[in-house]
Design a protein around this motif. Structure first.
Motif, PDB file in Angstrom:
ATOM      1  N   THR A  21       0.822  -1.213   0.000  1.00  0.00           N
ATOM      2  CA  THR A  21       0.000   0.000   0.000  1.00  0.00           C
ATOM      3  C   THR A  21       0.852   1.258   0.000  1.00  0.00           C
ATOM      4  O   THR A  21       0.330   2.353  -0.193  1.00  0.00           O
ATOM      5  CB  THR A  21      -0.938   0.016   1.219  1.00  0.00           C
ATOM      6  OG1 THR A  21      -0.149   0.024   2.406  1.00  0.00           O
ATOM      7  CG2 THR A  21      -1.869  -1.182   1.217  1.00  0.00           C
ATOM      8  N   LEU A  22       2.147   1.121   0.220  1.00  0.00           N
ATOM      9  CA  LEU A  22       3.042   2.271   0.295  1.00  0.00           C
ATOM     10  C   LEU A  22       3.590   2.683  -1.057  1.00  0.00           C
ATOM     11  O   LEU A  22       4.114   3.780  -1.211  1.00  0.00           O
ATOM     12  CB  LEU A  22       4.206   1.973   1.251  1.00  0.00           C
ATOM     13  CG  LEU A  22       3.803   1.628   2.683  1.00  0.00           C
ATOM     14  CD1 LEU A  22       5.014   1.174   3.484  1.00  0.00           C
ATOM     15  CD2 LEU A  22       3.122   2.818   3.339  1.00  0.00           C
ATOM     16  N   GLY A  23       3.517   1.822  -2.030  1.00  0.00           N
ATOM     17  CA  GLY A  23       4.000   2.110  -3.377  1.00  0.00           C
ATOM     18  C   GLY A  23       3.585   0.996  -4.308  1.00  0.00           C
ATOM     19  O   GLY A  23       3.570  -0.170  -3.913  1.00  0.00           O
ATOM     20  N   PRO A  24       3.219   1.322  -5.527  1.00  0.00           N
ATOM     21  CA  PRO A  24       2.726   0.296  -6.450  1.00  0.00           C
ATOM     22  C   PRO A  24       3.810  -0.709  -6.845  1.00  0.00           C
ATOM     23  O   PRO A  24       4.979  -0.336  -7.001  1.00  0.00           O
ATOM     24  CB  PRO A  24       2.254   1.092  -7.655  1.00  0.00           C
ATOM     25  CG  PRO A  24       3.023   2.369  -7.598  1.00  0.00           C
ATOM     26  CD  PRO A  24       3.288   2.634  -6.145  1.00  0.00           C
ATOM     27  N   ILE A  25       3.413  -1.954  -6.949  1.00  0.00           N
ATOM     28  CA  ILE A  25       4.296  -2.990  -7.496  1.00  0.00           C
ATOM     29  C   ILE A  25       3.501  -3.780  -8.523  1.00  0.00           C
ATOM     30  O   ILE A  25       2.282  -3.950  -8.383  1.00  0.00           O
ATOM     31  CB  ILE A  25       4.885  -3.917  -6.411  1.00  0.00           C
ATOM     32  CG1 ILE A  25       3.798  -4.713  -5.704  1.00  0.00           C
ATOM     33  CG2 ILE A  25       5.726  -3.160  -5.428  1.00  0.00           C
ATOM     34  CD1 ILE A  25       4.345  -5.840  -4.864  1.00  0.00           C
ATOM     35  N   PRO A  26       4.157  -4.255  -9.549  1.00  0.00           N
ATOM     36  CA  PRO A  26       3.439  -4.997 -10.590  1.00  0.00           C
ATOM     37  C   PRO A  26       3.028  -6.390 -10.118  1.00  0.00           C
ATOM     38  O   PRO A  26       3.611  -6.938  -9.183  1.00  0.00           O
ATOM     39  CB  PRO A  26       4.458  -5.080 -11.726  1.00  0.00           C
ATOM     40  CG  PRO A  26       5.785  -4.961 -11.057  1.00  0.00           C
ATOM     41  CD  PRO A  26       5.571  -4.092  -9.849  1.00  0.00           C
ATOM     42  N   LEU A  27       2.030  -6.928 -10.754  1.00  0.00           N
ATOM     43  CA  LEU A  27       1.522  -8.284 -10.526  1.00  0.00           C
ATOM     44  C   LEU A  27       0.880  -8.455  -9.143  1.00  0.00           C
ATOM     45  O   LEU A  27       0.773  -9.564  -8.647  1.00  0.00           O
ATOM     46  CB  LEU A  27       2.627  -9.332 -10.720  1.00  0.00           C
ATOM     47  CG  LEU A  27       3.326  -9.321 -12.081  1.00  0.00           C
ATOM     48  CD1 LEU A  27       4.474 -10.314 -12.100  1.00  0.00           C
ATOM     49  CD2 LEU A  27       2.343  -9.608 -13.202  1.00  0.00           C
ATOM     50  N   ALA A  28       0.467  -7.369  -8.535  1.00  0.00           N
ATOM     51  CA  ALA A  28      -0.120  -7.460  -7.201  1.00  0.00           C
ATOM     52  C   ALA A  28      -1.377  -6.601  -7.066  1.00  0.00           C
ATOM     53  O   ALA A  28      -1.728  -6.180  -5.969  1.00  0.00           O
ATOM     54  CB  ALA A  28       0.916  -7.058  -6.158  1.00  0.00           C
ATOM     55  N   ALA A  29      -2.053  -6.351  -8.159  1.00  0.00           N
ATOM     56  CA  ALA A  29      -3.197  -5.425  -8.133  1.00  0.00           C
ATOM     57  C   ALA A  29      -4.296  -5.897  -7.188  1.00  0.00           C
ATOM     58  O   ALA A  29      -4.775  -5.118  -6.349  1.00  0.00           O
ATOM     59  CB  ALA A  29      -3.746  -5.215  -9.537  1.00  0.00           C
ATOM     60  N   ALA A  30      -4.713  -7.141  -7.286  1.00  0.00           N
ATOM     61  CA  ALA A  30      -5.806  -7.625  -6.424  1.00  0.00           C
ATOM     62  C   ALA A  30      -5.366  -7.670  -4.962  1.00  0.00           C
ATOM     63  O   ALA A  30      -6.126  -7.283  -4.065  1.00  0.00           O
ATOM     64  CB  ALA A  30      -6.275  -9.002  -6.886  1.00  0.00           C
ATOM     65  N   PRO A  91      11.170 -11.475 -15.079  1.00  0.00           N
ATOM     66  CA  PRO A  91      12.190 -10.758 -14.288  1.00  0.00           C
ATOM     67  C   PRO A  91      11.655 -10.275 -12.937  1.00  0.00           C
ATOM     68  O   PRO A  91      12.406 -10.182 -11.967  1.00  0.00           O
ATOM     69  CB  PRO A  91      12.594  -9.576 -15.178  1.00  0.00           C
ATOM     70  CG  PRO A  91      11.515  -9.424 -16.176  1.00  0.00           C
ATOM     71  CD  PRO A  91      10.867 -10.774 -16.328  1.00  0.00           C
ATOM     72  N   ILE A  92      10.380  -9.984 -12.879  1.00  0.00           N
ATOM     73  CA  ILE A  92       9.785  -9.532 -11.611  1.00  0.00           C
ATOM     74  C   ILE A  92       9.789 -10.681 -10.609  1.00  0.00           C
ATOM     75  O   ILE A  92      10.184 -10.518  -9.454  1.00  0.00           O
ATOM     76  CB  ILE A  92       8.356  -9.001 -11.842  1.00  0.00           C
ATOM     77  CG1 ILE A  92       8.418  -7.743 -12.712  1.00  0.00           C
ATOM     78  CG2 ILE A  92       7.656  -8.731 -10.521  1.00  0.00           C
ATOM     79  CD1 ILE A  92       7.096  -7.332 -13.293  1.00  0.00           C
ATOM     80  N   MET A  93       9.356 -11.839 -11.051  1.00  0.00           N
ATOM     81  CA  MET A  93       9.290 -12.999 -10.160  1.00  0.00           C
ATOM     82  C   MET A  93      10.680 -13.405  -9.687  1.00  0.00           C
ATOM     83  O   MET A  93      10.869 -13.721  -8.519  1.00  0.00           O
ATOM     84  CB  MET A  93       8.587 -14.171 -10.855  1.00  0.00           C
ATOM     85  CG  MET A  93       7.151 -13.863 -11.269  1.00  0.00           C
ATOM     86  SD  MET A  93       6.102 -13.268  -9.942  1.00  0.00           S
ATOM     87  CE  MET A  93       5.846 -14.773  -9.055  1.00  0.00           C
ATOM     88  N   LEU A 134      10.232   2.242   1.837  1.00  0.00           N
ATOM     89  CA  LEU A 134       9.106   2.608   0.962  1.00  0.00           C
ATOM     90  C   LEU A 134       8.322   3.780   1.535  1.00  0.00           C
ATOM     91  O   LEU A 134       7.944   4.698   0.821  1.00  0.00           O
ATOM     92  CB  LEU A 134       8.163   1.412   0.797  1.00  0.00           C
ATOM     93  CG  LEU A 134       8.384   0.497  -0.382  1.00  0.00           C
ATOM     94  CD1 LEU A 134       7.461  -0.712  -0.289  1.00  0.00           C
ATOM     95  CD2 LEU A 134       8.164   1.214  -1.701  1.00  0.00           C
ATOM     96  N   ALA A 135       8.044   3.731   2.834  1.00  0.00           N
ATOM     97  CA  ALA A 135       7.282   4.804   3.477  1.00  0.00           C
ATOM     98  C   ALA A 135       8.027   6.124   3.394  1.00  0.00           C
ATOM     99  O   ALA A 135       7.414   7.174   3.166  1.00  0.00           O
ATOM    100  CB  ALA A 135       6.990   4.439   4.927  1.00  0.00           C
TER     101      ALA A 135
END
Length: 138
Positions: A21-30, A91-93, A134-135
């Motif tokens: 919740t502190l910053g967007p990351i891919p593959l984690a929208a839900a 590469p993300i995984m 991140l915060a």
């Protein structure tokens, strides 16, 4: 427990969410959306219960590779990446296993303890070096 806390005019509710919740990351929208919902709920709850002397706070842990949650998550997403996303996701995984800053179970326990004792009115408490970074970045 809320009716009892209101009656006593004391108590603290700690909801544990995630540093997603502190910053967007891919593959984690839900996943991020589910944690953001808890954060919104807790923020409103803090305002409502504050009238009664009851606190509601958030602890936001970072990535904890030593926890059962991390291994369970890897098993759950195995085979769920659609073929169209494989080149994007690979590469993300693989990067998840190469985290520099992480969160330990002790970080979370210490942060919950600090949040319970905190009297500043603060809502959010990042837990772990990665979550704190991140915060501070946002």
């Amino acid at each position: 427990v809320i009716p009892q806390m209101r009656k006593r005019r004391a108590g603290t509710i700690i909801n544990v969410t995630s540093s997603v919740t502190l910053g967007p990351i891919p593959l984690a929208a839900a996943y991020t959306a589910s944690k953001a919902a808890i954060e919104g709920f807790t923020g409103s709850l803090a305002l409502e219960l504050g009238f009664f002397g009851v606190q509601a706070k958030l602890v936001e842990p970072g990535y904890g590779p030593s926890t059962q949650f991390a291994s369970n998550g890897a098993e759950r997403i195995a085979g769920l990446i659609p073929p169209e996303y494989e080149d994007f996701a690979a590469p993300i995984m693989s990067g998840f296993g190469e985290q520099g800053l992480i969160t330990t179970p002790e970080d979370v326990a210490d942060t919950v303890y600090r949040a319970v004792l905190d009297t500043s009115g603060r809502l959010r408490f990042p837990a772990g070096a990665d979550a704190v970074a991140l915060a501070q970045a946002h």
